[in-house]
Design a protein around this motif. Structure first.
Motif, PDB file in Angstrom:
ATOM      1  N   ALA A   1      38.031  42.378  45.581  1.00  0.00           N
ATOM      2  CA  ALA A   1      38.922  43.493  45.256  1.00  0.00           C
ATOM      3  C   ALA A   1      39.454  44.198  46.495  1.00  0.00           C
ATOM      4  N   ASP A   2      38.671  44.211  47.567  1.00  0.00           N
ATOM      5  CA  ASP A   2      39.020  45.036  48.720  1.00  0.00           C
ATOM      6  C   ASP A   2      39.506  44.277  49.943  1.00  0.00           C
TER       7      ASP A   2
ATOM      8  N   ARG B   1      42.364  38.388  33.913  1.00  0.00           N
ATOM      9  CA  ARG B   1      41.562  39.461  34.497  1.00  0.00           C
ATOM     10  C   ARG B   1      41.659  39.444  36.024  1.00  0.00           C
ATOM     11  N   LEU B   2      41.636  38.252  36.607  1.00  0.00           N
ATOM     12  CA  LEU B   2      41.733  38.141  38.067  1.00  0.00           C
ATOM     13  C   LEU B   2      43.063  38.683  38.572  1.00  0.00           C
TER      14      LEU B   2
ATOM     15  N   GLU C   1      43.081  42.848  37.364  1.00  0.00           N
ATOM     16  CA  GLU C   1      42.072  43.732  37.938  1.00  0.00           C
ATOM     17  C   GLU C   1      41.883  43.524  39.436  1.00  0.00           C
ATOM     18  N   TYR C   2      41.983  42.270  39.889  1.00  0.00           N
ATOM     19  CA  TYR C   2      41.724  41.970  41.295  1.00  0.00           C
ATOM     20  C   TYR C   2      42.990  41.736  42.115  1.00  0.00           C
ATOM     21  N   GLN C   3      44.119  41.582  41.452  1.00  0.00           N
ATOM     22  CA  GLN C   3      45.390  41.317  42.141  1.00  0.00           C
ATOM     23  C   GLN C   3      45.279  40.154  43.137  1.00  0.00           C
TER      24      GLN C   3
ATOM     25  N   HIS D   1      30.538  41.660  36.987  1.00  0.00           N
ATOM     26  CA  HIS D   1      31.295  40.465  37.312  1.00  0.00           C
ATOM     27  C   HIS D   1      30.475  39.585  38.249  1.00  0.00           C
TER      28      HIS D   1
ATOM     29  N   LEU E   1      32.422  37.040  43.247  1.00  0.00           N
ATOM     30  CA  LEU E   1      33.628  37.851  43.419  1.00  0.00           C
ATOM     31  C   LEU E   1      33.379  39.046  44.333  1.00  0.00           C
TER      32      LEU E   1
ATOM     33  N   ARG F   1      44.769  40.153  51.822  1.00  0.00           N
ATOM     34  CA  ARG F   1      45.486  39.100  51.132  1.00  0.00           C
ATOM     35  C   ARG F   1      46.333  38.327  52.157  1.00  0.00           C
TER      36      ARG F   1
END
Length: 348
Positions: free
Chosen positions: A75-76, A99-100, A103-105, A67, A71, A79
Motif C-alpha cells: 500500500a505504501d 480489491r488490489l 484498495e492498493y492502487q 490481508h 502484501l 510505484r
C-alpha cells in the motif's frame, strides 16, 4: 536474429516500462524488504511482489479482516508495482484483482500460470497446471481484465506442462485474445522445474503469434551481458530477471547500464556486499521482529554468499542462527571475504 539496440521502453497498457527490465515474482523472497533493496540500487523498470494466493486472500478478508502477509508494504511503497495472484476460479480471481486495484492502487495485476510446484499444480490445479486448459485460462483472464480495468492485467506462463506437451504458441494467442496487456514466458516446461537451460529460441518464436501485446522473456539471465545478448538475439520487448538477483540486487543497475551502452558497474566489494546483506537484515527485522526476521534472513544470507569462496562453510553456520547476536557473530566470523578467483590466485 539481429534486434534493434538499445531496446526501447515498452508499454503494459498505459504503463511505460523503462528500462525494459522486470524483477520476477518469487515466492518466499520478493517481499517488501527485498523490493526496497532492488529499488535502492535502481535499474529496474517494474518490480513485483511474491505470488499471492487469491483464495487465501478472499478467505482472510471475509473471516479475519486481514490481508496476506505477502502484501506487506504494497500500500505504501513506490510505484510502479505489480502484484501476482494465483488460483483457478475466475470469480475469486476477479474479486481479488478488483480489491488490489481499488484498495492498493497497484500498477499491474499479474496472473501466475507458470508455477511448477506440486502444491500449486497437482493439489490446487493452479499455476502451470492450467496450461493444459487454455479455455479456463481465457475465462480467468477475461474476467480479471474486466474487474481490474483500467489497470492492466498480465500473464506469466511456461512453455508447456512437459517437453511432450509444449503449447506456448496456442496459449499466447489465448492470453492476448482474453485481453491481457502483456505476456511473460519462462523458457522451461513445468516438468523441467529449474533444470537444464531456458529455451530462448522457443520464447522468441512466440512473438510471431502475438498481434500487439509485448513479450517478456525469462530464464537464466544472471549477468548484464546475458541481458544484452537476449535483446540482441531474440524477439522480445522486455526481460525478467529472477533467481540471479536474489543475492545481487545490484544486477538490474548493471544490466541497465549495459543496455544504455555505458560501462557496467563492477560488483560491490565483498565488504560492501556484506554491508548490503546486513542492511537487508535490518529491514526484515523491522517488519518481522528479531526472532522471525532472523529465521527468515537465513535463506537470503545464503543467497548473498553464493558463488564465493567459503560459501558452504558460511551456510552451515548461518542456517542455524536464531537471534541477532548469533547472526552478527556468524557474519563477522564466517561471511566469505574472498572470491574464488582471489583464492585461486593466492594458491597459484
Amino acid at each position: 536474429m539481429s534486434r534493434p539496440f538499445p531496446p526501447p521502453p515498452f508499454r503494459i497498457g498505459d504503463l511505460v516500462v523503462d528500462p525494459p527490465l522486470l524483477q520476477a515474482p518469487m515466492a518466499g523472497f520478493t517481499n517488501a524488504a527485498f523490493r526496497q533493496m532492488v529499488r535502492e540500487y535502481g535499474g529496474v523498470g517494474l518490480i513485483a511482489t511474491e505470488m499471492v494466493n487469491a483464495r487465501g486472500f478472499a478467505w482472510m478478508d471475509e473471516h479475519v479482516a486481514e490481508h496476506p502477509e505477502r502484501l506487506w508494504g504494497v500500500a505504501d511503497e513506490a510505484r510502479p508495482l505489480a502484484v501476482q495472484i494465483w488460483d483457478n476460479d475466475p470469480a475469486t480471481m476477479s474479486k481479488v484483482g478488483r480489491r488490489l486495484v481499488e484498495e492498493y492502487q497497484v500498477s499491474v495485476v499479474d496472473i501466475n500460470f507458470g508455477c511448477p510446484v506440486r502444491q500449486v499444480t497437482e493439489k490446487a490445479h493452479s499455476g502451470s497446471y492450467l496450461l493444459r486448459t487454455p479455455g479456463r485460462m481465457f475465462e480467468i483472464i477475461s474476467r480479471l481484465v474486466k474487474a481490474c480495468a483500467p489497470t492492466p492485467v498480465t500473464a506469466k506462463i511456461r512453455l508447456g506442462c512437459s517437453p511432450e506437451t509444449i503449447n506456448c504458441n496456442e496459449v499466447a494467442r489465448v492470453v492476448e485474445e482474453a485481453g491481457a496487456a502483456a505476456l511473460t514466458v519462462h523458457g522451461r516446461t513445468a516438468k523441467d522445474m529449474f533444470r537444464g537451460h531456458a529455451d530462448w529460441d522457443r520464447i522468441s518464436e512466440i512473438k510471431s503469434h502475438l498481434k500487439q501485446i509485448p513479450l517478456i522473456g525469462n530464464g537464466d539471465l544472471d549477468s548484464a551481458q546475458k541481458v544484452v545478448d537476449a535483446f540482441k538475439r531474440y524477439d522480445v520487448d522486455g526481460v525478467m530477471i529472477a533467481r540471479a538477483c536474489l543475492g545481487r540486487p545490484w544486477l538490474f543497475a548493471q544490466a541497465a547500464a549495459a543496455l544504455r551502452g555505458e560501462p557496467v558497474p563492477a560488483d560491490p566489494s565483498l565488504a560492501q556486499q556484506r554491508d548490503c546483506m546486513l542492511h537487508h537484515y535490518e529491514l526484515v527485522k523491522q517488519r518481522f521482529g528479531e526472532e522471525k526476521g532472523t529465521v527468515l534472513m537465513r535463506k537470503y544470507a545464503c543467497c548473498y554468499a553464493q558463488g564465493k569462496y567459503g560459501a558452504r562453510h558460511f551456510r552451515s553456520h548461518v542456517a542455524n542462527v536464531s537471534s541477532a547476536d548469533e547472526f552478527y557473530r556468524v557474519v563477522e566470523e564466517h561471511f566469505p571475504m574472498k572470491s574464488k578467483e582471489e583464492m585461486k590466485a593466492e594458491m597459484a
